[in-house]
Design a protein around this motif. Structure first.
Motif, short mmCIF file in Angstrom:
data_model
loop_
_atom_site.label_atom_id
_atom_site.label_comp_id
_atom_site.label_asym_id
_atom_site.label_seq_id
_atom_site.Cartn_x
_atom_site.Cartn_y
_atom_site.Cartn_z
N HIS A 192 29.40 -8.11 16.19
CA HIS A 192 29.45 -6.75 15.65
C HIS A 192 29.86 -5.68 16.65
O HIS A 192 30.31 -4.60 16.24
N ILE A 193 29.73 -5.92 17.94
CA ILE A 193 29.81 -4.83 18.91
C ILE A 193 31.22 -4.27 19.07
O ILE A 193 31.40 -3.13 19.50
N GLU A 194 32.25 -5.02 18.68
CA GLU A 194 33.62 -4.52 18.82
C GLU A 194 34.19 -3.96 17.52
O GLU A 194 35.37 -3.63 17.45
N ILE A 195 33.36 -3.81 16.50
CA ILE A 195 33.84 -3.28 15.22
C ILE A 195 34.09 -1.78 15.37
O ILE A 195 33.20 -1.04 15.81
N PRO A 196 35.28 -1.28 15.04
CA PRO A 196 35.56 0.15 15.18
C PRO A 196 34.76 0.99 14.19
O PRO A 196 34.41 0.55 13.10
N ASN A 197 34.50 2.24 14.59
CA ASN A 197 33.91 3.24 13.71
C ASN A 197 32.56 2.81 13.16
O ASN A 197 32.22 3.10 12.02
#
Length: 264
Positions: A192-197
């Motif tokens: 989840h940590i690289e999901i934008p916005n």
């Protein structure tokens, strides 16, 4: 066109320890290294420590805080053993080896590092946001023994601070893996940590949901927060646009190729 708005830096101190004289662990180094790579992909400046002894860890903290600036977003992550002692929380380093020369309560104070010490060093820099992730107190055995003080004790979050544990206060995280590389908390954080916005508190909610499902409710991550605004580790951008968040003022410039790296 380059924005004339000052860049707000994102800095992280990541520590993973597998190597202990007693009760060595299996996945903490992988967790620390994989988180470091993920944060670097989203433009964090990362300092990484692996299998640190107490002196190395204290030196690493000192070097890290020296370069913190007022408007930085700071993230601290520790994977390894931790323990509460007289309502204080301590991180256990690779050279911890209780020798029975005194009570273990006294030995911990002299040979471990108090979490409040780390927090104060960072708080004193008055950075914009502080995030603390404690993925420690790992245990091979699923137990809820009532006579054991497992895990860390709860802590209050100072202004604009988020504190997250990989398990509930007073409980132990599992030193297990579902992907043959990472601990359960980190495996799901990396998803989840690289999901934008995505607001980081929402990221941690998603991680907690996934960890709870994977462990049949045995392990449930916990967090406490004093954040007053949304915090996006990865802003949502379009080609040629400079990011400006009215919810939280972190300014970053990307092109569309950089964004596609995060979402596809």
């Amino acid at each position: 066109m380059t924005s004339n708005i000052p860049h707000q830096r994102k800095r992280a101190l990541i520590v993973g320890i597998n190597k202990y004289p007693r009760n060595p662990l299996d996945y903490c180094l992988n967790d620390a290294e994989d988180l470091s790579k993920a944060l670097q992909r989203i433009e964090f400046d990362v300092s990484l420590g692996t299998n640190c002894n107490r002196k190395e860890f204290l030196d690493l903290i000192e070097s890290f805080v020296q370069v913190i600036q007022r408007n930085d977003l700071i993230l601290f992550y520790f994977a390894g053993h931790g323990r509460q002692n007289q309502d204080q929380n301590y991180l256990i380093l690779s050279d911890y080896n209780y020798d029975f020369s005194t009570t273990e309560e006294n030995y911990i104070v002299e040979h471990c590092v108090n979490v409040q010490y780390i927090m104060k060093k960072i708080y004193d820099k008055r950075c914009r946001v502080s995030i603390f992730l404690f993925d420690c107190c790992r245990n091979y055995v699923r137990t809820r023994a009532m006579d054991m003080k497992q895990g860390l004790s709860p802590m209050c979050a100072r202004s604009e601070t988020l504190i997250a544990y990989s398990c509930a206060p007073g409980e132990a995280a599992l030193d297990e893996t579902k992907n043959a590389r990472n601990g359960i908390f980190m495996q799901n954080l990396l998803k989840h940590i690289e999901i934008p916005n995505e607001d980081f508190e929402q990221v941690l909610k998603s991680v907690a949901r996934d960890v709870k499902a994977q462990t049949d409710g045995f392990q449930l991550p916990y967090r406490t927060s004093s954040l007053t605004e949304l915090v996006y580790l990865v802003p949502h951008l379009v080609q040629g646009q400079t990011y400006f968040s009215t919810a939280f003022p972190f300014f970053v410039k990307h092109d569309l190729k950089g964004v596609l790296k995060y979402i596809g």
